[in-house]
Design a protein around this motif. Sequence first.
Motif, short mmCIF file in Angstrom:
data_model
loop_
_atom_site.label_atom_id
_atom_site.label_comp_id
_atom_site.label_asym_id
_atom_site.label_seq_id
_atom_site.Cartn_x
_atom_site.Cartn_y
_atom_site.Cartn_z
N ILE A 64 -22.29 9.36 66.66
CA ILE A 64 -22.76 9.01 68.00
C ILE A 64 -23.18 10.32 68.64
CG2 ILE A 64 -22.22 7.92 70.21
CD1 ILE A 64 -19.78 6.61 68.70
N SER A 65 -24.45 10.44 68.99
CA SER A 65 -24.97 11.70 69.55
C SER A 65 -25.55 11.48 70.93
CB SER A 65 -26.06 12.27 68.64
OG SER A 65 -25.56 12.50 67.35
N ASP A 66 -25.07 12.28 71.89
CA ASP A 66 -25.70 12.32 73.21
C ASP A 66 -26.31 13.71 73.34
OD1 ASP A 66 -23.67 14.10 74.03
OD2 ASP A 66 -22.62 12.62 75.24
N PRO A 67 -27.00 14.01 74.42
CA PRO A 67 -27.65 15.32 74.53
C PRO A 67 -26.69 16.51 74.44
CG PRO A 67 -28.57 13.83 76.15
CD PRO A 67 -27.40 13.13 75.52
N LYS A 68 -25.39 16.30 74.74
CA LYS A 68 -24.44 17.41 74.74
C LYS A 68 -23.73 17.63 73.41
CE LYS A 68 -23.41 17.07 79.65
NZ LYS A 68 -22.38 16.85 80.66
N LYS A 69 -23.45 16.55 72.67
CA LYS A 69 -22.66 16.70 71.44
C LYS A 69 -22.87 15.54 70.49
CE LYS A 69 -18.62 14.55 73.51
NZ LYS A 69 -17.30 14.71 74.03
N THR A 70 -22.45 15.76 69.25
CA THR A 70 -22.43 14.70 68.23
C THR A 70 -20.98 14.46 67.84
OG1 THR A 70 -24.61 15.28 67.41
CG2 THR A 70 -23.18 14.08 65.90
N THR A 71 -20.59 13.20 67.81
CA THR A 71 -19.22 12.83 67.48
C THR A 71 -19.23 11.99 66.21
OG1 THR A 71 -18.66 12.78 69.84
CG2 THR A 71 -17.15 11.67 68.34
N ALA A 72 -18.44 12.41 65.23
CA ALA A 72 -18.28 11.64 63.99
C ALA A 72 -17.13 10.66 64.19
CB ALA A 72 -17.99 12.56 62.83
N VAL A 73 -17.39 9.38 63.91
CA VAL A 73 -16.35 8.35 63.99
C VAL A 73 -16.35 7.54 62.71
CG1 VAL A 73 -16.35 8.19 66.52
CG2 VAL A 73 -17.88 6.74 65.20
N CYS A 74 -15.25 6.84 62.49
CA CYS A 74 -15.09 6.08 61.26
C CYS A 74 -14.38 4.77 61.58
CB CYS A 74 -14.28 6.91 60.28
SG CYS A 74 -14.00 6.13 58.70
N ALA A 75 -14.95 3.66 61.14
CA ALA A 75 -14.34 2.34 61.34
C ALA A 75 -13.48 2.01 60.13
CB ALA A 75 -15.44 1.30 61.52
N GLU A 76 -12.62 1.02 60.29
CA GLU A 76 -11.72 0.62 59.21
C GLU A 76 -12.43 -0.18 58.11
OE1 GLU A 76 -8.45 1.57 58.69
OE2 GLU A 76 -9.00 2.93 60.30
N THR A 77 -13.45 -0.96 58.48
CA THR A 77 -14.16 -1.78 57.50
C THR A 77 -15.66 -1.63 57.70
OG1 THR A 77 -14.27 -3.72 58.93
CG2 THR A 77 -12.30 -3.52 57.55
N ASN A 78 -16.43 -2.08 56.71
CA ASN A 78 -17.89 -2.08 56.83
C ASN A 78 -18.35 -2.98 57.97
OD1 ASN A 78 -18.67 -0.26 54.84
ND2 ASN A 78 -18.61 -1.81 53.25
N LYS A 79 -17.70 -4.15 58.10
CA LYS A 79 -18.10 -5.08 59.16
C LYS A 79 -17.81 -4.51 60.53
CE LYS A 79 -18.14 -9.40 56.68
NZ LYS A 79 -17.75 -10.79 56.66
N SER A 80 -16.67 -3.84 60.66
CA SER A 80 -16.33 -3.21 61.93
C SER A 80 -17.33 -2.11 62.27
CB SER A 80 -14.91 -2.64 61.87
OG SER A 80 -14.58 -2.00 63.06
N MET A 81 -17.70 -1.32 61.27
CA MET A 81 -18.70 -0.27 61.50
C MET A 81 -20.03 -0.89 61.93
SD MET A 81 -20.39 2.50 58.86
CE MET A 81 -21.24 1.22 57.96
N ALA A 82 -20.46 -1.94 61.24
CA ALA A 82 -21.72 -2.59 61.59
C ALA A 82 -21.67 -3.15 63.01
CB ALA A 82 -22.04 -3.70 60.59
N ALA A 83 -20.53 -3.73 63.38
CA ALA A 83 -20.39 -4.28 64.73
C ALA A 83 -20.48 -3.18 65.79
CB ALA A 83 -19.06 -5.03 64.86
N TRP A 84 -19.71 -2.10 65.58
CA TRP A 84 -19.76 -0.99 66.53
C TRP A 84 -21.16 -0.41 66.64
CZ3 TRP A 84 -16.93 0.76 70.37
CH2 TRP A 84 -15.58 0.46 70.43
N MET A 85 -21.82 -0.19 65.50
CA MET A 85 -23.16 0.40 65.53
C MET A 85 -24.15 -0.52 66.25
SD MET A 85 -23.48 2.33 61.85
CE MET A 85 -25.05 3.10 62.27
N THR A 86 -24.07 -1.80 65.98
CA THR A 86 -24.98 -2.77 66.62
C THR A 86 -24.76 -2.79 68.13
OG1 THR A 86 -25.01 -4.12 64.62
CG2 THR A 86 -25.68 -5.19 66.68
N ILE A 87 -23.51 -2.89 68.54
CA ILE A 87 -23.21 -2.95 69.98
C ILE A 87 -23.59 -1.64 70.67
CG2 ILE A 87 -21.28 -3.04 71.63
CD1 ILE A 87 -20.10 -5.24 69.82
N LEU A 88 -23.26 -0.51 70.04
CA LEU A 88 -23.61 0.78 70.65
C LEU A 88 -25.13 0.95 70.77
CD1 LEU A 88 -20.94 3.06 68.96
CD2 LEU A 88 -21.16 2.60 71.42
#
Length: 167
Positions: free
Chosen positions: A76-100
């Motif tokens: 997740i990158s905003d103009p100030k920084k990039t943050t690495a995050v990790c979800a527990e499952t592929n579906k959770s990652m897809a959900a977070w990415m879609t909503i974000l």
Amino acid sequence: MAQNNGTKTIFEGFLRRQRGNEKWEMRWFVLKENCLEYYESRGSKKPRGTIAIGLTTSVELPRVVHRNMPDNMFYISDPKKTTAVCAETNKSMAAWMTILRKACAGGVSVKFTRQVSSLLEKDATALRKEAHDEDLKKAYRRSTSKKNLHELKSSTDGAAGVRAPGV
């Protein structure tokens, strides 16, 4: 639950966040109308950090995958920084990415997040059942292997005193 700070909570849940270039820490993330806050735990009152959410924010998968990189990781990158995050499952990652991504574009509906939450809860229930079933299998294997070991030990203890006839 995390403190509301006057803006509506859109989506929330656990993600692991990479601290520096080393340790991954579990954090409670709360997506609000214009930011993503992360907390030490679900009940924490004060956010440990904030990521701006808007047209200048991007949500991306890693361009290069390294051997020691965890599954389900994204940036997740905003103009100030990039943050690495990790979800527990592929579906959770897809959900977070879609909503974000929808939030960055300015359009996440309550109905949409409820649908995603419902799907994730079904997955979580299935994962809990699968983990429970796996725990039962392991317990069964342990109990049968202990029983077999005990039976083997008993049979060899008796065999030590046996001698061939005439010896």
